[in-house]
Design an enzyme around this catalytic site. Structure first.
Site, PDB file in Angstrom:
ATOM      1  N   LYS A   1       0.830  -1.207   0.000  1.00  0.00           N
ATOM      2  CA  LYS A   1       0.000   0.000   0.000  1.00  0.00           C
ATOM      3  C   LYS A   1       0.865   1.257   0.000  1.00  0.00           C
ATOM      4  CE  LYS A   1      -3.817  -0.326   2.242  1.00  0.00           C
ATOM      5  NZ  LYS A   1      -4.353  -0.781   3.515  1.00  0.00           N
TER       6      LYS A   1
ATOM      7  N   ARG B   1      -3.526   3.136   8.314  1.00  0.00           N
ATOM      8  CA  ARG B   1      -3.790   1.902   7.559  1.00  0.00           C
ATOM      9  C   ARG B   1      -2.623   0.936   7.612  1.00  0.00           C
ATOM     10  NH1 ARG B   1      -7.832   3.041   3.390  1.00  0.00           N
ATOM     11  NH2 ARG B   1      -8.639   5.105   3.815  1.00  0.00           N
TER      12      ARG B   1
ATOM     13  N   GLY C   1      -7.938  -7.486   4.134  1.00  0.00           N
ATOM     14  CA  GLY C   1      -8.863  -7.484   5.265  1.00  0.00           C
ATOM     15  C   GLY C   1      -8.350  -8.146   6.529  1.00  0.00           C
TER      16      GLY C   1
ATOM     17  N   MET D   1      -5.636  -7.291   8.434  1.00  0.00           N
ATOM     18  CA  MET D   1      -5.087  -6.399   9.469  1.00  0.00           C
ATOM     19  C   MET D   1      -5.983  -5.165   9.609  1.00  0.00           C
ATOM     20  SD  MET D   1      -1.033  -6.882   8.947  1.00  0.00           S
ATOM     21  CE  MET D   1      -1.018  -6.454   7.233  1.00  0.00           C
TER      22      MET D   1
ATOM     23  N   ARG E   1      -3.348  -2.134  -6.180  1.00  0.00           N
ATOM     24  CA  ARG E   1      -2.480  -3.310  -6.053  1.00  0.00           C
ATOM     25  C   ARG E   1      -2.813  -4.283  -7.178  1.00  0.00           C
ATOM     26  NH1 ARG E   1      -5.394  -5.153  -0.497  1.00  0.00           N
ATOM     27  NH2 ARG E   1      -7.404  -5.633  -1.359  1.00  0.00           N
TER      28      ARG E   1
ATOM     29  N   HIS F   1      -0.529 -44.605   0.325  1.00  0.00           N
ATOM     30  CA  HIS F   1      -0.910 -45.348  -0.869  1.00  0.00           C
ATOM     31  C   HIS F   1      -2.074 -44.670  -1.597  1.00  0.00           C
ATOM     32  CE1 HIS F   1      -3.214 -48.496  -2.965  1.00  0.00           C
ATOM     33  NE2 HIS F   1      -2.004 -48.813  -3.403  1.00  0.00           N
TER      34      HIS F   1
ATOM     35  N   ARG G   1       5.450 -48.126 -12.261  1.00  0.00           N
ATOM     36  CA  ARG G   1       5.529 -49.023 -11.097  1.00  0.00           C
ATOM     37  C   ARG G   1       4.880 -50.345 -11.507  1.00  0.00           C
ATOM     38  NH1 ARG G   1       4.181 -43.860  -8.216  1.00  0.00           N
ATOM     39  NH2 ARG G   1       5.658 -43.579  -6.492  1.00  0.00           N
TER      40      ARG G   1
ATOM     41  N   GLU H   1      17.327 -43.661  -3.906  1.00  0.00           N
ATOM     42  CA  GLU H   1      16.305 -43.412  -2.873  1.00  0.00           C
ATOM     43  C   GLU H   1      16.764 -43.862  -1.501  1.00  0.00           C
ATOM     44  OE1 GLU H   1      12.670 -45.431  -3.995  1.00  0.00           O
ATOM     45  OE2 GLU H   1      13.760 -47.117  -4.835  1.00  0.00           O
TER      46      GLU H   1
ATOM     47  N   SER I   1      17.397 -41.970 -11.230  1.00  0.00           N
ATOM     48  CA  SER I   1      16.124 -41.295 -11.011  1.00  0.00           C
ATOM     49  C   SER I   1      15.934 -41.205  -9.499  1.00  0.00           C
ATOM     50  CB  SER I   1      14.986 -42.085 -11.646  1.00  0.00           C
ATOM     51  OG  SER I   1      13.772 -41.430 -11.358  1.00  0.00           O
TER      52      SER I   1
ATOM     53  N   ASN J   1      10.575 -39.949  -2.448  1.00  0.00           N
ATOM     54  CA  ASN J   1       9.655 -40.381  -1.380  1.00  0.00           C
ATOM     55  C   ASN J   1      10.433 -41.193  -0.365  1.00  0.00           C
ATOM     56  OD1 ASN J   1       7.646 -39.302  -2.985  1.00  0.00           O
ATOM     57  ND2 ASN J   1       7.064 -41.267  -3.863  1.00  0.00           N
TER      58      ASN J   1
ATOM     59  N   CYS K   1      11.521 -38.975  -9.718  1.00  0.00           N
ATOM     60  CA  CYS K   1      10.198 -39.577  -9.908  1.00  0.00           C
ATOM     61  C   CYS K   1       9.415 -39.673  -8.607  1.00  0.00           C
ATOM     62  CB  CYS K   1      10.311 -40.934 -10.574  1.00  0.00           C
ATOM     63  SG  CYS K   1      11.215 -42.134  -9.602  1.00  0.00           S
TER      64      CYS K   1
ATOM     65  N   TYR L   1      15.313 -34.225 -16.487  1.00  0.00           N
ATOM     66  CA  TYR L   1      13.850 -34.245 -16.504  1.00  0.00           C
ATOM     67  C   TYR L   1      13.284 -34.384 -15.094  1.00  0.00           C
ATOM     68  CZ  TYR L   1      14.077 -39.319 -15.733  1.00  0.00           C
ATOM     69  OH  TYR L   1      14.316 -40.546 -15.197  1.00  0.00           O
TER      70      TYR L   1
HETATM   71  C1  PEP Z   1      10.150 -42.937  -4.333  1.00  0.00           C
HETATM   72  O1  PEP Z   1      10.514 -43.599  -3.361  1.00  0.00           O
HETATM   73  O2  PEP Z   1      10.324 -41.721  -4.443  1.00  0.00           O
HETATM   74  C2  PEP Z   1       9.461 -43.602  -5.449  1.00  0.00           C
HETATM   75  C3  PEP Z   1       9.151 -42.937  -6.536  1.00  0.00           C
HETATM   76  O3  PEP Z   1       9.098 -44.895  -5.270  1.00  0.00           O
HETATM   77  P1  PEP Z   1       7.804 -45.382  -4.456  1.00  0.00           P
HETATM   78  O4  PEP Z   1       6.995 -44.175  -4.126  1.00  0.00           O
HETATM   79  O5  PEP Z   1       7.095 -46.318  -5.351  1.00  0.00           O
HETATM   80  O6  PEP Z   1       8.422 -46.034  -3.275  1.00  0.00           O
HETATM   81 MG    MG Z   2      10.574 -45.749  -3.528  1.00  0.00          MG
END
Ligand code: PEP
Ligand code: MG
Length: 929
Positions: A28, A100, A109, A111, A369, A485, A591, A776, A795, A799, A862, A882
């Site tokens: 502002k 203000r 809105g 503050m 703004r 899952h 997978r 991983e 890759s 996770n 991945c 990628y």
């Molecule tokens: C991961 O572990 O990042 C992965 C892609 O494999 P998953 O999720 O199947 O274990």
């Molecule tokens: Mg995995």
């Protein structure tokens, strides 16, 4: 040392600040300064802004101001008084100011703001006299007491409202606007008495006391619960957006009669993006009247007003007399306002959200703004503005929030439809799902076959439920986080899912779902919003999205700009085709285990698991071979010319066998063996910690025949299609590798099968393939230089890498991560947003060490992070080739990758140079209509 400057002036055609000073003056303050000075030189009431630095100091010093601030404020107030030719609190002709809030990022809105400051028992008389309008003066005074009392001094708002109501009912008045001067005077007297009762002191008459009370209230509102919650929901980082500024500016009045008014305007339609001026205003009103919704605001343009009247069944005659547009009621001011919005939009090169006041026929701008907008509006405006020559395509691409594309890719709930929200869980997979409640995967399948739409409600899901999940419109689970899952599978399909909804109670036996006091039975309708996590009662109607038009144009520009490929995680020919539509340039993760659950297949995999020896296993695997070969054929066909990364079997085997006695009995019957044997085998597969147990490449090492069967399926499909003239680029990926020896072991099997089949089919030199690994396990990242001697690509499975780096079980985080986020122990859920400081450093290490021995090492990601914008940008910077994500997130990743190229081009180039790596891009993708 030079003295710190805390206060910045604007007004009289000039300003000490400008739009670049947002971090210091807030949006502002910075924009008011910019509007006040040349070249815009717009009519802005004079004032000054106390910087955000002061807010930070205020909190650091335990809600005290830094030394010297009072003198600086006094100096600038003096300048303001001179500019306006009036004095704060003057008995004859008082200057009134507004105080203000305004942070560097707008928090609409959230503050506080105080208007009409400077009025007291004496100056109100001066104002009445000077304006020759006692009603206006007393109305302004009663508003000030109410705002100051409530906002700065914490007196309950309802206590003020009760007094107004009492006076109104006593005098038989319905609307506030009908209150006459004497009644307003009576209200003021009652307000002051109530204030004294509540606060134990008189309402402050000293304007200095009022001013500092208001400044303190605005700084204090930075930490009010509303503002804190807003920052949390909108991911506003308090390390970047550090506080609020306070702007003190001369009041202009929209409530001085019928040639005055106040309003809010958008230079384009914020919900559709259409290029037409859109605004609402109220005649004879102050800002809070528009916000409070006490009176029906009028439209600015005649066209808008007529449209509004039609929608509200108001006749043209009534519209003209009671709700005329500004274009009709004050044509001169309207023209001026059009001129202003055009100037502002051309200057900021973005849609503007403006506040204005008209005082006695003169227009004043109080704020501008960049306006908030829906995702479809953002896309439309960006494309239109490129066409109009207002912005470049890079600016257009940079302007769309990648995550907001979710709103464009999935069916959405009709925003106009009424809804009853029962509770909220994790927004695990976006989209709108609406159907009848079922509690088992079997029921989901059966009901769907009968033509019913269903929502699958489970305490948690397991791979056995996939068919039921596929049949459902959406999935609701009580347990499980963003990488549970249910969440991963649902995202892969673009199916809506709300997970980790801990306050629902599911009773499978009674087939009931209890949420708060609402008990629902199997067959009752429920609606899930996977984009917000909302669980809603009944059937909320949805509308379909469109991928062509402006959306397609933005994606085309993004593809021209980005430097990394975007692939998809897909496990079936159907998903592969969907992903191509979204522009995926190959598959980054297939997978294969997901192929084992359909129909007959699960029987064969169970047969394999139950077999006592290699022969028995091979016999069962032979039956699976055909299914896998067919699936790979379908996937390769869908991805003709693009690489397809196929992962060998990964999950622990117990996920494939039945745990319930009734299912064990069915299995025993089917396989013609005793129930005891089935039970004994299932028990033997039990592991204390299956995610760290017998899974990933460990399965392939102990049962090489599994890897051999999968490799045979991959290369049979690949060779046959190559013979037919398709371009097949298989990349076989070994999961959960921790040592180079594991990879060497599995690679030998795959290579042997590949070479044998390539020879058999005589496709030497035509079929090119790669063998690589997932990274991983932290040890794999640390020893990446050893692993890269065998791997042709990496890759990153972020996770598992996140799970193992943090030591958080990815399926059990719902019990503590929300609390960690609340307590700011974690900034984000690390399973959604890659932890760049920790896990990300292992990733960096892995890429650098890998490419130190193999400069042409192809690198991708991945894990779920492959579709999360900040993680995609991180991968871009590190020199990835990628990213790969679920089909519905492919457009999000494409856009994020393009933004990364715009924002971080040089960092990537430097990293690639250090790594001696030259990326090879897949051919540019296009959305297939
Ligand atoms: C991961 O572990 O990042 C992965 C892609 O494999 P998953 O999720 O199947 O274990
Ligand atoms: Mg995995």
């Amino acid at each position: 040392m030079a003295k710190t400057k805390y206060v910045y002036y604007f007004g009289d055609g000039d300003a000490e600040g400008d739009e670049t000073m947002r971090p210091l003056l807030g949006g502002k303050g910075a924009n008011l300064a910019q509007m006040a000075k040349a070249p815009l030189s717009l009519p802005v009431p004079s004032g000054f802004t106390i910087s955000i630095d002061v807010c930070q100091e205020y909190y650091k010093l335990g809600k005290k101001y830094p030394a010297g601030l009072d003198a600086e404020v006094a100096k600038y107030l003096n300048r303001l008084e001179k500019s306006m030719g009036k004095k704060l609190g003057d008995e004859k002709d008082p200057l009134l100011v507004s105080v203000r809030s305004g942070a560097a990022e707008s928090m609409p809105g959230m503050m506080d703001t105080i208007l009409n400051l400077g009025l007291n028992d004496k100056s109100v008389l001066g104002l009445a006299n000077k304006t020759n309008n006692p009603r206006f003066a007393w109305d302004a005074y009663r508003r000030f007491i109410q705002m100051f009392g409530n906002v700065a001094m914490g007196v309950d708002h309802d206590k003020f409202e009760a007094i107004i109501e009492e006076v109104k009912s006593h005098r038989g008045i319905k609307e506030d606007t009908e209150l006459k001067t004497e009644e307003l005077q009576e209200i003021v007297t009652k307000y002051k008495a109530m204030y004294k009762r509540e606060k134990g002191e008189d309402f402050p008459q000293d304007p200095q006391k009022q001013l500092w009370g208001a400044i303190g209230a605005v700084f204090g509102s930075w930490m009010n619960p509303r503002a804190i919650t807003y920052r949390k929901i909108n991911n506003i980082d308090e390390r970047v957006i550090k506080g609020t500024a306070v702007t003190v500016m001369a009041m202009v009045f929209g409530n001085m009669g019928d040639t005055s008014g106040t309003g809010v305007a958008f230079s384009r339609d914020p919900s559709t993006g259409e290029n037409h001026f859109m605004a609402e205003y109220l005649i004879n009103a102050q800002g809070e009247d528009v916000v409070a919704g006490i009176r029906t605001p009028q439209q600015i343009t005649k066209a808008g007003s007529q449209k509004w009247a039609k929608e509200n069944n108001i006749s043209e005659a009534k519209r003209k007399s009671e709700y005329p547009s500004l274009e009709e009621s004050m044509p001169e001011v309207y023209k001026q306002l059009v001129d202003v919005y055009k100037k502002l939009e051309a200057h900021y090169r973005d849609m503007q959200d403006m506040e204005f006041t008209i005082q006695g026929g003169k227009l004043w701008m109080l704020q501008t703004r960049n306006g908030k907008r829906t995702a479809p509006a953002a896309v439309k405006m960006a494309v239109d503005m490129v066409k109009e020559g207002l912005i470049t395509k890079e600016m257009a691409v940079g302007r769309i929030e990648p995550k907001s594309l979710d709103q464009l890719l999935h069916p959405i709930f009709d925003p106009k439809a009424p809804k009853k929200v029962l509770t909220k869980g994790l927004a695990a997979s976006p989209g709108a799902g609406c159907g009848r409640i079922v509690f088992s995967a079997e029921d989901a399948g059966e009901w769907k076959a009968k033509g019913e739409k269903v929502i699958l409600v489970r305490i948690e899901t397991s791979p056995e439920d996939v068919a039921g999940m596929d049949a459902a419109e959406g999935i609701l689970t009580q347990r499980g986080g963003m990488t549970s899952h249910a969440a991963v599978v649902a995202r892969g399909w673009g199916k809506c899912c709300v997970s980790g909804c801990s306050d629902i109670e599911i009773d499978y036996k009674k087939a009931t779902l209890k949420i708060g006091n609402t008990v629902m039975k199997q067959g009752d309708w429920i609606s899930l919003n996977g984009s917000t996590g909302e669980v809603m009662f009944g059937k909320v109607p949805t509308v379909e999205p469109s991928l062509a038009g402006d959306f397609g144009q933005i994606m085309k520009w993004a593809d021209e700009i980005r430097q990394i490929d975007v692939r998809t995680n897909a496990d079936s020919p159907k998903d592969a085709k969907v992903a191509r539509k979204f522009g995926a340039q190959g598959i980054g993760l297939c997978r294969t285990e997901h192929m084992f659950f359909d129909g007959e297949r699960i029987k064969h995999i169970r047969e394999m698991i139950l077999a006592d020896d290699v022969e028995g296993r091979e016999k069962a695997l032979k039956k699976l071979l055909k299914f896998q070969t067919d699936d790979f054929t379908g996937i390769f066909e869908a991805m003709n010319g693009y690489p397809v990364t196929i992962r060998t079997l990964d999950p622990p085997l117990h996920e494939f066998v039945p745990n319930e006695p009734e299912n064990q009995a069915i299995m025993a019957k089917e396989m013609k063996i005793s129930v005891e044997k089935v039970k004994a085998k299932v028990d033997s597969l039990h592991e204390a910690n299956p995610m760290l147990g017998h899974r990933g490449c460990r399965l392939g090492v102990t049962y090489p025949e599994i890897t051999r069967m999968q490799a045979t399926a991959i290369f049979t499909a690949a060779c046959e299609l190559t013979k037919k003239g398709l371009v097949v680029l298989p990349e076989v990926m070994i999961p959960l590798v921790g040592t180079v020896q594991e990879l060497r072991n599995q690679k030998a099997i795959v290579k042997d099968v590949a070479e044998t089949l390539i020879k058999k089919y005589k496709v030497e030199g035509k079929l090119h393939y790669k063998i690589g690994t997932m990274i991983e396990i932290p040890r794999a990242a640390i020893t990446a230089n050893q692993i890269a001697t065998e791997a042709e690509f990496f890759s990153f499975g972020t996770n598992d890498l996140t799970q193992m780096t943090f030591g958080y079980s990815r399926d059990d985080i719902a019990s503590f991560v929300p609390e960690y986020l609340n307590k700011k122990i974690l900034k984000n859920d690390p399973f959604q947003v890659l932890d760049q400081e920790g896990v990300g450093q292992l990733v960096r290490w892995g890429v650098e060490r890998g490419r130190s021995v193999r400069p042409d090492l192809k690198v991708g990601i991945c894990g779920e992070h492959g579709g999360e914008p900040s993680s995609v940008k991180f991968c871009h910077r590190l020199g990835f080739d990628y990213v790969s994500c679920s089909p519905f997130r492919v457009p999000i990743a494409r856009l994020a990758a393009a933004q990364a190229a715009i924002e971080h081009g040089s960092e990537r180039a430097e990293n690639l140079k250090l790594q001696n790596h030259t990326p090879i891009r897949a051919k540019a993708s296009e959305i297939e209509e």
